[in-house]
Design a protein around this motif. Structure first.
Motif, PDB file in Angstrom:
ATOM      1  N   ASP A 192       0.847  -1.195   0.000  1.00  0.00           N
ATOM      2  CA  ASP A 192       0.000   0.000   0.000  1.00  0.00           C
ATOM      3  C   ASP A 192       0.881   1.243   0.000  1.00  0.00           C
ATOM      4  OD1 ASP A 192      -2.361  -1.529   0.152  1.00  0.00           O
ATOM      5  OD2 ASP A 192      -2.161  -1.688   2.326  1.00  0.00           O
ATOM      6  N   LEU A 193       0.646   2.121  -0.973  1.00  0.00           N
ATOM      7  CA  LEU A 193       1.440   3.335  -1.130  1.00  0.00           C
ATOM      8  C   LEU A 193       0.591   4.568  -0.810  1.00  0.00           C
ATOM      9  CD1 LEU A 193       3.062   2.438  -4.560  1.00  0.00           C
ATOM     10  CD2 LEU A 193       3.903   1.913  -2.269  1.00  0.00           C
ATOM     11  N   ILE A 194       1.269   5.635  -0.388  1.00  0.00           N
ATOM     12  CA  ILE A 194       0.580   6.887  -0.092  1.00  0.00           C
ATOM     13  C   ILE A 194       1.565   8.033  -0.284  1.00  0.00           C
ATOM     14  CG2 ILE A 194       1.091   6.837   2.376  1.00  0.00           C
ATOM     15  CD1 ILE A 194      -1.734   8.021   2.834  1.00  0.00           C
ATOM     16  N   TRP A 195       1.037   9.176  -0.679  1.00  0.00           N
ATOM     17  CA  TRP A 195       1.873  10.367  -0.837  1.00  0.00           C
ATOM     18  C   TRP A 195       1.065  11.574  -0.392  1.00  0.00           C
ATOM     19  CZ3 TRP A 195       6.933  10.509  -2.560  1.00  0.00           C
ATOM     20  CH2 TRP A 195       7.487  11.765  -2.703  1.00  0.00           C
ATOM     21  N   ILE A 196       1.314  12.034   0.815  1.00  0.00           N
ATOM     22  CA  ILE A 196       0.708  13.263   1.329  1.00  0.00           C
ATOM     23  C   ILE A 196       1.869  14.221   1.558  1.00  0.00           C
ATOM     24  CG2 ILE A 196      -0.657  14.354   3.147  1.00  0.00           C
ATOM     25  CD1 ILE A 196      -1.953  11.566   3.599  1.00  0.00           C
ATOM     26  N   GLU A 197       1.978  15.211   0.681  1.00  0.00           N
ATOM     27  CA  GLU A 197       3.118  16.124   0.653  1.00  0.00           C
ATOM     28  C   GLU A 197       3.493  16.618   2.043  1.00  0.00           C
ATOM     29  OE1 GLU A 197       6.194  17.747  -1.375  1.00  0.00           O
ATOM     30  OE2 GLU A 197       4.570  16.679  -2.352  1.00  0.00           O
TER      31      GLU A 197
ATOM     32  N   ILE B  29      -4.616   2.249  -8.684  1.00  0.00           N
ATOM     33  CA  ILE B  29      -4.596   3.612  -8.181  1.00  0.00           C
ATOM     34  C   ILE B  29      -5.961   3.893  -7.551  1.00  0.00           C
ATOM     35  CG2 ILE B  29      -4.389   6.046  -8.803  1.00  0.00           C
ATOM     36  CD1 ILE B  29      -2.531   5.101 -11.107  1.00  0.00           C
ATOM     37  N   VAL B  30      -5.947   4.188  -6.256  1.00  0.00           N
ATOM     38  CA  VAL B  30      -7.185   4.475  -5.537  1.00  0.00           C
ATOM     39  C   VAL B  30      -7.594   5.923  -5.776  1.00  0.00           C
ATOM     40  CG1 VAL B  30      -8.253   4.563  -3.246  1.00  0.00           C
ATOM     41  CG2 VAL B  30      -6.641   2.724  -3.814  1.00  0.00           C
TER      42      VAL B  30
ATOM     43  N   ARG C  85      -3.434  10.268  -4.345  1.00  0.00           N
ATOM     44  CA  ARG C  85      -2.525  10.124  -3.202  1.00  0.00           C
ATOM     45  C   ARG C  85      -2.294   8.684  -2.766  1.00  0.00           C
ATOM     46  NH1 ARG C  85      -4.168  14.687   1.191  1.00  0.00           N
ATOM     47  NH2 ARG C  85      -3.601  16.487  -0.055  1.00  0.00           N
ATOM     48  N   ARG C  86      -3.149   7.769  -3.168  1.00  0.00           N
ATOM     49  CA  ARG C  86      -3.084   6.394  -2.672  1.00  0.00           C
ATOM     50  C   ARG C  86      -3.131   5.383  -3.802  1.00  0.00           C
ATOM     51  NH1 ARG C  86      -4.381   6.472   2.886  1.00  0.00           N
ATOM     52  NH2 ARG C  86      -5.292   8.443   3.512  1.00  0.00           N
ATOM     53  N   GLY C  87      -2.453   4.288  -3.576  1.00  0.00           N
ATOM     54  CA  GLY C  87      -2.467   3.203  -4.544  1.00  0.00           C
ATOM     55  C   GLY C  87      -1.916   1.927  -3.931  1.00  0.00           C
ATOM     56  N   THR C  88      -2.017   0.863  -4.674  1.00  0.00           N
ATOM     57  CA  THR C  88      -1.486  -0.426  -4.253  1.00  0.00           C
ATOM     58  C   THR C  88      -0.755  -1.038  -5.436  1.00  0.00           C
ATOM     59  OG1 THR C  88      -3.329  -0.754  -2.718  1.00  0.00           O
ATOM     60  CG2 THR C  88      -2.077  -2.706  -3.332  1.00  0.00           C
TER      61      THR C  88
END
Length: 173
Positions: free
Chosen positions: A27-32, A49-50, A53-56
């Motif tokens: 599980d990936l996430i990117w919150i600056e 891609i959810v 900001r989020r994906g798997t």
């Protein structure tokens, strides 16, 4: 009798799916400037891609990948970590790693930004040789882990070591 909350039921369904297809999910996430979980290298078998900001992502059994985690709060960095993992085959023993389902064989686990940065530089050096870090001998990732944990400088990966690893794979996979 009460039923499980929707999120728990959804997680059980996802876990059942993970067991069925044999892939390893991350599980990936990117919150600056707050939370970042990303893949530094590895061959992604599938991606979902959810939202922006989020994906798997998923990796096939036997694939090697690097998973980086970083988080901060109002006072600075609170988590800085890199794991180099090998995706396991169904039924194979594995280490549990946050945000990785079902887990993986841990080849390298480093905490703290100065050491994480040294691992990232080692990955860059491997790529500068024209070698995909996912193809590097697993023993090299263990070597980097052990040397950095002991406060020593890891040896550089070379084309000669890589050639020896490839020959070893051909005679004893």
């Amino acid at each position: 009798m009460t039923s499980a909350p929707l999120s728990e039921r959804r997680r059980r369904q996802e876990d059942a799916h993970v067991m069925a297809d044999g892939l390893t999910y991350v599980d990936l996430i990117w919150i600056e400037k707050r939370v970042q979980r990303w893949i530094r290298f590895g061959r992604v078998a599938s991606e979902q891609i959810v939202n922006p900001r989020r994906g798997t992502v998923a990796f096939a059994p036997g694939d090697v990948f690097a998973f980086v985690r970083w988080a901060s709060n109002d006072f600075g960095t609170v988590v800085s970590r890199i794991d180099v993992l090998r995706a396991v085959r169904r039924g194979e023993a594995c280490s549990t790693v946050g945000f990785v389902r079902p887990g993986g064989e841990s080849l390298l686990r480093i905490y703290g930004w100065p050491k994480v940065e040294r691992v990232l530089r080692a990955i860059d050096a491997i790529e500068a040789l024209g070698i995909d870090p996912a193809d590097v001998a697993p023993d090299h990732w263990r070597h980097i882990h052990n040397r950095l944990t002991a406060g020593a400088v890891p040896h550089a990966y070379t084309r000669e070591r890589h050639a020896a690893w490839l020959k070893r794979q051909r005679i004893a996979p």
